[in-house]
Design a protein around this motif. Sequence first.
Motif, mmCIF file in Angstrom:
data_model
loop_
_atom_site.group_PDB
_atom_site.id
_atom_site.type_symbol
_atom_site.label_atom_id
_atom_site.label_comp_id
_atom_site.label_asym_id
_atom_site.label_seq_id
_atom_site.Cartn_x
_atom_site.Cartn_y
_atom_site.Cartn_z
ATOM 1 N N PRO A 28 0.836 -1.158 0.172
ATOM 2 C CA PRO A 28 -0.159 0.105 -0.164
ATOM 3 C C PRO A 28 0.991 1.181 -0.052
ATOM 4 O O PRO A 28 0.276 2.455 -0.324
ATOM 5 C CB PRO A 28 -0.893 -0.269 1.246
ATOM 6 C CG PRO A 28 -1.016 -1.622 1.825
ATOM 7 C CD PRO A 28 0.470 -1.955 1.204
ATOM 8 N N PHE A 29 2.173 1.354 0.259
ATOM 9 C CA PHE A 29 2.916 2.345 0.438
ATOM 10 C C PHE A 29 3.679 2.874 -0.841
ATOM 11 O O PHE A 29 4.138 3.911 -0.859
ATOM 12 C CB PHE A 29 4.075 2.027 1.463
ATOM 13 C CG PHE A 29 3.744 1.763 2.605
ATOM 14 C CD1 PHE A 29 2.729 2.263 3.320
ATOM 15 C CD2 PHE A 29 4.345 0.782 3.672
ATOM 16 C CE1 PHE A 29 2.104 1.970 4.741
ATOM 17 C CE2 PHE A 29 4.170 0.703 4.970
ATOM 18 C CZ PHE A 29 2.791 0.972 5.250
ATOM 19 N N ILE A 113 11.493 14.208 -0.535
ATOM 20 C CA ILE A 113 10.975 12.705 -0.651
ATOM 21 C C ILE A 113 9.613 12.427 0.137
ATOM 22 O O ILE A 113 9.661 13.309 0.984
ATOM 23 C CB ILE A 113 12.018 11.548 0.086
ATOM 24 C CG1 ILE A 113 11.120 10.246 -0.232
ATOM 25 C CG2 ILE A 113 12.158 11.755 1.422
ATOM 26 C CD1 ILE A 113 12.056 9.346 -1.363
ATOM 27 N N GLY A 114 8.969 11.740 -0.257
ATOM 28 C CA GLY A 114 7.587 11.705 0.456
ATOM 29 C C GLY A 114 7.221 10.233 0.764
ATOM 30 O O GLY A 114 7.481 9.589 -0.215
ATOM 31 N N TYR A 115 6.910 9.939 1.780
ATOM 32 C CA TYR A 115 6.517 8.442 2.423
ATOM 33 C C TYR A 115 5.422 8.406 3.164
ATOM 34 O O TYR A 115 5.164 9.268 4.062
ATOM 35 C CB TYR A 115 7.856 7.833 2.946
ATOM 36 C CG TYR A 115 8.722 8.393 3.703
ATOM 37 C CD1 TYR A 115 8.011 8.141 5.042
ATOM 38 C CD2 TYR A 115 9.523 9.288 3.592
ATOM 39 C CE1 TYR A 115 8.855 8.916 6.238
ATOM 40 C CE2 TYR A 115 10.090 9.794 4.725
ATOM 41 C CZ TYR A 115 9.761 9.593 6.052
ATOM 42 O OH TYR A 115 10.506 10.230 6.994
ATOM 43 N N HIS A 116 4.949 7.038 3.068
ATOM 44 C CA HIS A 116 3.521 6.754 4.122
ATOM 45 C C HIS A 116 4.170 7.119 5.677
ATOM 46 O O HIS A 116 5.113 6.258 5.893
ATOM 47 C CB HIS A 116 2.991 5.658 3.728
ATOM 48 C CG HIS A 116 1.579 5.537 4.471
ATOM 49 N ND1 HIS A 116 1.430 5.138 5.789
ATOM 50 C CD2 HIS A 116 0.487 5.288 4.045
ATOM 51 C CE1 HIS A 116 0.046 4.851 5.989
ATOM 52 N NE2 HIS A 116 -0.487 5.355 4.691
ATOM 53 N N ALA A 121 10.175 1.487 7.482
ATOM 54 C CA ALA A 121 11.572 1.066 7.173
ATOM 55 C C ALA A 121 11.976 2.388 6.186
ATOM 56 O O ALA A 121 13.151 2.444 6.181
ATOM 57 C CB ALA A 121 11.282 -0.062 6.138
ATOM 58 N N ALA A 122 11.201 3.005 5.485
ATOM 59 C CA ALA A 122 11.275 4.035 4.664
ATOM 60 C C ALA A 122 11.887 5.322 5.358
ATOM 61 O O ALA A 122 13.162 5.724 5.123
ATOM 62 C CB ALA A 122 10.339 4.515 3.920
#
Length: 148
Positions: A28-29, A113-116, A121-122
């Motif tokens: 989903p990420f 950067i963009g992440y959920h 982990a990201a």
Amino acid sequence: MKHLSLKTIDKSNWEDAIQLSVNQEQQPFIASNLYSIAEVQFLDNFYAKGIYLDNEMVGFTMFGIDPDDHNYWIYRLMIDKGFQGRGIGIHAIKLVIEEIRRMNDTNIPLIMIGYHPENLAAKFAYQKAGFIETELSSWGERLAKFCL
């Protein structure tokens, strides 16, 4: 670690890229590599690259200059589930940073950067590579920046 490198996604390796996948709980990420390869065809100043461990593609990244804020953005970065947990992701992030530094002939100051927010982990990989969290975006992603 073996030799890690980036290679442009083209007609010789795009099918390898779309075979890569993350663990089910990570799906989903991130958008699929197939979607990203299609999307990059319509973005100026963006690049899709395979992440190679020696001669084997083990990951995928897509990055470029965002047309809205004119900073570099890493839109996608993934490591195949069979190669996670080996530190490859952090080395891949550093490779992308170095690639951006080489092509940054207009002195753009930031990589974003963009992440959920639940993708820990990201979060930890980007922190280890030198990214600093900034804010939560209007579209729900945690944003982080790297000063060039």
